[in-house]
Design an enzyme around this catalytic site. Sequence first.
Site, PDB file in Angstrom:
ATOM      1  N   CYS A  86      58.652  51.982  55.937  1.00  0.00           N
ATOM      2  CA  CYS A  86      57.877  51.985  57.188  1.00  0.00           C
ATOM      3  C   CYS A  86      58.002  53.337  57.897  1.00  0.00           C
ATOM      4  O   CYS A  86      57.088  53.767  58.594  1.00  0.00           O
ATOM      5  CB  CYS A  86      58.323  50.855  58.104  1.00  0.00           C
ATOM      6  SG  CYS A  86      60.089  50.871  58.477  1.00  0.00           S
ATOM      7  N   HIS A 123      62.767  49.101  62.366  1.00  0.00           N
ATOM      8  CA  HIS A 123      61.430  49.153  61.778  1.00  0.00           C
ATOM      9  C   HIS A 123      60.621  50.210  62.527  1.00  0.00           C
ATOM     10  O   HIS A 123      60.932  50.540  63.673  1.00  0.00           O
ATOM     11  CB  HIS A 123      60.793  47.757  61.933  1.00  0.00           C
ATOM     12  CG  HIS A 123      59.459  47.617  61.288  1.00  0.00           C
ATOM     13  ND1 HIS A 123      59.223  47.939  59.966  1.00  0.00           N
ATOM     14  CD2 HIS A 123      58.262  47.177  61.792  1.00  0.00           C
ATOM     15  CE1 HIS A 123      57.955  47.697  59.675  1.00  0.00           C
ATOM     16  NE2 HIS A 123      57.355  47.243  60.766  1.00  0.00           N
TER      17      HIS A 123
END
Length: 369
Positions: A34, A313
């Site tokens: 990510c 994330h």
Amino acid sequence: MVMGTTGSKLEKALGDKFPEGERFFGLENFGNTCYCNSVLQALYFCIPFREQLLEYYAENKNVGEADENVLTCLADLFNQINSSKKKTGIIAPKRFVQRVKKQNELFRSYMHQDAHEFLNFLLNELVDILEKEANETKGSPGSSSQSEKVANGPVNLQANGAQKEPVITWVHKCFQGILTNETRCLRCETVTARDETFFDLSVDIEQNSSITSCLKNFSSTETLNAEDKFFCDKCCSLQEAQKRMKIKKPPNVLIIHLKRFKYIEQLGRYKKLSYRVVFPLELKLGNMVENAEAEYSLFAVVVHVGSGPNHGHYISLVKSHDLWFLIDDENVDTVDESSLQTFFGSAQEYSSNTDHGYILFYENLGGRS
């Protein structure tokens, strides 16, 4: 490789507002990639960068596998998105991710990586490749000269030690600015100025502040005294002095990195600062700029989600044709401009909201030079 039709929902949501000729593709996650996907989306919606990369692809699309590198893989990925018959969907950036891992061992593990470190690696890698290609094209005896990494300013040396004109690539033209570090001796008033180039500004943050105040602190005057005295060449001795940082040449695209991860000695580890830092849609650099005021408009934000530096994330917010989109790996959704405020950070030390702006991308409203 283009996959799926998950984006048809986005097409329906936008209807006749769907930007003409634009493509919105989610990127598949290959196990903690990510950090890479969020940065790639910000760069894809950086129009001057995208245009130059697609132009590079058009000129180099017949490059064989043996000559494949990070730049050719990135150009191929951007072209896949841009030339897709579909307006939306999911693309697997497998070749690009594999090439990055091959090139840099830091990104080979499945550990959580830092998006800012990846951005720095990527831009410097692109510059290295473009400089090498430019020197090979020149084919001059000095073409294999030493070249410093762009973060410290490209300097080419000829065999006799004389400086040669540095190669200015389109990556430089998009992102490079020049800082001037001014030091004034408080005894003789002589000002010593040293220029350095930058691709992004890493700024310290404080609770309940704004990007404007962070930048003011970045360029504020600091007094050098006691053990930190400055050696003045005119006085030929250590003297008290004042120093400050100014922007001599503002970049076309200004990247601001918020230092959200701080090493806490008592804890013996890094801690994430969830401080509330307001980032405006329009930014004026004001007194930071040496000659004229520079005005910028926000077009992308890389957001860190999570409570610590070693896990979490990354997602990105991008602006296209006056519409804002939230991109979370494979998923692309529209968001209201007002929802950007939820990514400023928290006014409380402990908060359930851990989605904080981390890297900001601003485009110069004064046009592209």
